[in-house]
Design a protein around this motif. Sequence first.
Motif, mmCIF file in Angstrom:
data_model
loop_
_atom_site.group_PDB
_atom_site.id
_atom_site.type_symbol
_atom_site.label_atom_id
_atom_site.label_comp_id
_atom_site.label_asym_id
_atom_site.label_seq_id
_atom_site.Cartn_x
_atom_site.Cartn_y
_atom_site.Cartn_z
ATOM 1 N N SER A 104 22.451 10.075 54.292
ATOM 2 C CA SER A 104 22.075 10.578 52.972
ATOM 3 C C SER A 104 20.978 11.626 53.075
ATOM 4 O O SER A 104 20.780 12.411 52.159
ATOM 5 C CB SER A 104 21.615 9.415 52.089
ATOM 6 O OG SER A 104 20.533 8.744 52.680
ATOM 7 N N CYS A 105 20.279 11.643 54.193
ATOM 8 C CA CYS A 105 19.206 12.628 54.404
ATOM 9 C C CYS A 105 19.784 13.855 55.087
ATOM 10 O O CYS A 105 19.790 14.947 54.524
ATOM 11 C CB CYS A 105 18.098 12.001 55.235
ATOM 12 S SG CYS A 105 16.780 13.125 55.711
ATOM 13 N N GLY A 106 20.242 13.668 56.333
ATOM 14 C CA GLY A 106 20.976 14.728 57.023
ATOM 15 C C GLY A 106 20.178 15.933 57.454
ATOM 16 O O GLY A 106 20.740 16.982 57.739
ATOM 17 N N LEU A 107 18.867 15.820 57.539
ATOM 18 C CA LEU A 107 18.066 16.954 57.977
ATOM 19 C C LEU A 107 18.091 17.071 59.504
ATOM 20 O O LEU A 107 18.167 16.071 60.212
ATOM 21 C CB LEU A 107 16.619 16.821 57.493
ATOM 22 C CG LEU A 107 16.410 16.977 55.981
ATOM 23 C CD1 LEU A 107 14.951 16.709 55.615
ATOM 24 C CD2 LEU A 107 16.822 18.363 55.516
ATOM 25 N N ALA A 126 10.941 12.923 56.222
ATOM 26 C CA ALA A 126 11.423 12.858 54.843
ATOM 27 C C ALA A 126 11.820 11.441 54.452
ATOM 28 O O ALA A 126 11.545 11.003 53.345
ATOM 29 C CB ALA A 126 12.603 13.803 54.658
ATOM 30 N N CYS A 127 12.473 10.713 55.368
ATOM 31 C CA CYS A 127 13.012 9.397 54.992
ATOM 32 C C CYS A 127 12.628 8.293 55.960
ATOM 33 O O CYS A 127 13.021 7.155 55.755
ATOM 34 C CB CYS A 127 14.530 9.478 54.873
ATOM 35 S SG CYS A 127 15.347 9.703 56.467
ATOM 36 N N LYS A 128 11.911 8.635 57.057
ATOM 37 C CA LYS A 128 11.414 7.646 58.029
ATOM 38 C C LYS A 128 12.525 7.011 58.856
ATOM 39 O O LYS A 128 12.311 5.995 59.516
ATOM 40 C CB LYS A 128 10.597 6.533 57.341
ATOM 41 C CG LYS A 128 9.523 7.041 56.402
ATOM 42 C CD LYS A 128 8.568 7.989 57.086
ATOM 43 C CE LYS A 128 7.479 8.450 56.111
ATOM 44 N NZ LYS A 128 6.758 9.630 56.614
ATOM 45 N N SER A 129 13.718 7.579 58.841
ATOM 46 C CA SER A 129 14.794 7.069 59.681
ATOM 47 C C SER A 129 14.598 7.576 61.104
ATOM 48 O O SER A 129 13.926 8.586 61.324
ATOM 49 C CB SER A 129 16.151 7.547 59.156
ATOM 50 O OG SER A 129 16.426 6.964 57.908
ATOM 51 N N PRO A 130 15.194 6.875 62.097
ATOM 52 C CA PRO A 130 15.113 7.363 63.477
ATOM 53 C C PRO A 130 15.824 8.703 63.627
ATOM 54 O O PRO A 130 16.684 9.063 62.819
ATOM 55 C CB PRO A 130 15.849 6.282 64.286
ATOM 56 C CG PRO A 130 15.941 5.105 63.391
ATOM 57 C CD PRO A 130 15.920 5.613 61.981
ATOM 58 N N LEU A 131 15.433 9.418 64.676
ATOM 59 C CA LEU A 131 16.051 10.706 64.974
ATOM 60 C C LEU A 131 16.871 10.578 66.252
ATOM 61 O O LEU A 131 16.605 9.729 67.092
ATOM 62 C CB LEU A 131 14.973 11.773 65.168
ATOM 63 C CG LEU A 131 14.078 12.029 63.960
ATOM 64 C CD1 LEU A 131 12.888 12.889 64.353
ATOM 65 C CD2 LEU A 131 14.857 12.685 62.836
ATOM 66 N N ARG A 132 17.866 11.446 66.401
ATOM 67 C CA ARG A 132 18.590 11.480 67.673
ATOM 68 C C ARG A 132 18.683 12.925 68.140
ATOM 69 O O ARG A 132 18.779 13.862 67.329
ATOM 70 C CB ARG A 132 19.974 10.845 67.542
ATOM 71 C CG ARG A 132 20.886 11.504 66.551
ATOM 72 C CD ARG A 132 22.208 10.732 66.439
ATOM 73 N NE ARG A 132 22.831 10.928 65.131
ATOM 74 C CZ ARG A 132 23.516 12.008 64.773
ATOM 75 N NH1 ARG A 132 23.702 12.966 65.622
ATOM 76 N NH2 ARG A 132 24.030 12.121 63.569
ATOM 77 N N ALA A 133 18.638 13.080 69.462
ATOM 78 C CA ALA A 133 18.727 14.414 70.049
ATOM 79 C C ALA A 133 20.161 14.904 69.942
ATOM 80 O O ALA A 133 21.114 14.173 70.201
ATOM 81 C CB ALA A 133 18.290 14.361 71.509
ATOM 82 N N LYS A 185 19.631 21.566 56.624
ATOM 83 C CA LYS A 185 20.604 20.539 56.283
ATOM 84 C C LYS A 185 21.768 20.590 57.266
ATOM 85 O O LYS A 185 22.283 21.664 57.545
ATOM 86 C CB LYS A 185 21.124 20.763 54.851
ATOM 87 C CG LYS A 185 20.224 20.209 53.790
ATOM 88 C CD LYS A 185 20.426 18.708 53.667
ATOM 89 C CE LYS A 185 19.577 18.123 52.519
ATOM 90 N NZ LYS A 185 19.694 16.651 52.482
ATOM 91 N N ALA A 186 22.152 19.425 57.787
ATOM 92 C CA ALA A 186 23.252 19.392 58.757
ATOM 93 C C ALA A 186 24.552 19.752 58.068
ATOM 94 O O ALA A 186 24.724 19.542 56.874
ATOM 95 C CB ALA A 186 23.369 18.015 59.391
#
Length: 55
Positions: free
Chosen positions: A33-36, A15-22, A54-55
């Motif tokens: 601002s994304c929070g998915l 959705a926003c191309k930000s990094p993900l964390r486990a 949504k988190a």
Amino acid sequence: MKIDDWLLEILACPACKSPLRAEAGELACTSESCGLVYPVRDDIPVLLVDEARKA
Ligand SMILES: [Zn+2]
């Protein structure tokens, strides 16, 4: 369930191309601002906005 670090480095939030964390067996977007949060099924990250919550 363990997501490898190298895999996390190449994954990005669709959705926003930000990094993900486990996080607790899921993959959480690091953008506040994304929070998915994306599910992981059978060790396969499901990086689909339609499947995220949504988190
Ligand atoms: Zn995101």
